[in-house]
Design an enzyme around this catalytic site. Sequence first.
Site, PDB file in Angstrom:
ATOM      1  N   CYS A 142      16.490 -47.964  49.004  1.00  0.00           N
ATOM      2  CA  CYS A 142      15.807 -48.651  47.927  1.00  0.00           C
ATOM      3  C   CYS A 142      16.736 -49.788  47.232  1.00  0.00           C
ATOM      4  CB  CYS A 142      15.369 -47.707  46.664  1.00  0.00           C
ATOM      5  SG  CYS A 142      15.089 -48.796  45.388  1.00  0.00           S
ATOM      6  N   CYS A 161      17.879 -49.225  43.483  1.00  0.00           N
ATOM      7  CA  CYS A 161      18.832 -47.864  43.399  1.00  0.00           C
ATOM      8  C   CYS A 161      20.242 -48.507  43.991  1.00  0.00           C
ATOM      9  CB  CYS A 161      18.345 -47.018  44.296  1.00  0.00           C
ATOM     10  SG  CYS A 161      16.926 -46.004  43.718  1.00  0.00           S
ATOM     11  N   HIS A 200      10.278 -51.720  37.435  1.00  0.00           N
ATOM     12  CA  HIS A 200      11.231 -52.677  36.856  1.00  0.00           C
ATOM     13  C   HIS A 200      10.345 -53.503  35.835  1.00  0.00           C
ATOM     14  CE1 HIS A 200       9.869 -54.497  40.578  1.00  0.00           C
ATOM     15  NE2 HIS A 200       9.673 -55.731  40.125  1.00  0.00           N
TER      16      HIS A 200
HETATM   17  P1  5GP Z   1       8.069 -57.668  41.980  1.00  0.00           P
HETATM   18  O1  5GP Z   1       7.186 -58.452  42.689  1.00  0.00           O
HETATM   19  O2  5GP Z   1       8.599 -56.315  42.830  1.00  0.00           O
HETATM   20  O3  5GP Z   1       7.553 -57.374  40.670  1.00  0.00           O
HETATM   21  O4  5GP Z   1       9.355 -58.092  41.646  1.00  0.00           O
HETATM   22  C1  5GP Z   1      10.505 -58.165  42.263  1.00  0.00           C
HETATM   23  C2  5GP Z   1      11.619 -59.095  41.775  1.00  0.00           C
HETATM   24  O5  5GP Z   1      12.800 -58.898  42.394  1.00  0.00           O
HETATM   25  C3  5GP Z   1      11.198 -60.703  42.303  1.00  0.00           C
HETATM   26  O6  5GP Z   1      11.209 -61.403  40.955  1.00  0.00           O
HETATM   27  C4  5GP Z   1      12.738 -61.146  43.132  1.00  0.00           C
HETATM   28  O7  5GP Z   1      12.892 -62.396  43.012  1.00  0.00           O
HETATM   29  C5  5GP Z   1      13.663 -60.081  42.770  1.00  0.00           C
HETATM   30  N1  5GP Z   1      14.488 -59.760  43.684  1.00  0.00           N
HETATM   31  C6  5GP Z   1      14.464 -59.347  45.128  1.00  0.00           C
HETATM   32  N2  5GP Z   1      15.519 -59.041  45.534  1.00  0.00           N
HETATM   33  C7  5GP Z   1      16.517 -59.222  44.684  1.00  0.00           C
HETATM   34  C8  5GP Z   1      17.900 -59.180  45.006  1.00  0.00           C
HETATM   35  O8  5GP Z   1      18.577 -58.807  45.916  1.00  0.00           O
HETATM   36  N3  5GP Z   1      18.602 -59.356  43.685  1.00  0.00           N
HETATM   37  C9  5GP Z   1      17.964 -59.747  42.415  1.00  0.00           C
HETATM   38  N4  5GP Z   1      18.699 -59.817  41.533  1.00  0.00           N
HETATM   39  N5  5GP Z   1      16.700 -59.773  42.352  1.00  0.00           N
HETATM   40  C10 5GP Z   1      16.040 -59.377  43.377  1.00  0.00           C
HETATM   41 ZN    ZN Z   2      15.146 -47.036  43.716  1.00  0.00          ZN
END
Ligand code: 5GP
Ligand code: ZN
Length: 122
Positions: free
Chosen positions: A5, A8, A104
């Site tokens: 993950c 994580c 998140h």
């Molecule tokens: P979800 O679509 O799951 O609600 O949002 C995931 C978020 O995680 C996205 O806004 C994406 O830009 C962010 N994200 C994805 N990979 C990374 C990463 O490696 N580092 C950071 N800081 N954010 C990430």
């Molecule tokens: Zn996790």
Amino acid sequence: MTQDCLFCKISKGEIPSKKVYEDDEFFAFHDINPAAPVHILVIPKKHVVSMQHVTEHDAEWLGRLMVLAAKIAQENGCNPGHEGGFRLVTNSGIEGGQEIFHLHLHILGGTRPWSNRAAPAA
Ligand code: 5GP
Ligand code: ZN
């Protein structure tokens, strides 16, 4: 901890991030691809997949997560007062637009005007 993950690993410092906040229970960091001038993610350190996976037993820490997110928003660039504000979003499941399957909260702020759509830009 789920072995593969991403969030994580970020919360354990195994993958770098721009950290905003950390305590025993939660971790907050800047989104790598911001959808708003302020775009911070707040996560529980324990691996919970999404809001589709919480029960009444999770109510207390979820409450703490919400209160913490509001505090982090107000301390990290979201404009204060009635004319300012921020949006808290938690995408849940495929049809909820979730891409990272570790629960998140997105803190989104500093954007004006928001569209009137219920769905966020994130
Ligand atoms: P979800 O679509 O799951 O609600 O949002 C995931 C978020 O995680 C996205 O806004 C994406 O830009 C962010 N994200 C994805 N990979 C990374 C990463 O490696 N580092 C950071 N800081 N954010 C990430
Ligand atoms: Zn996790």
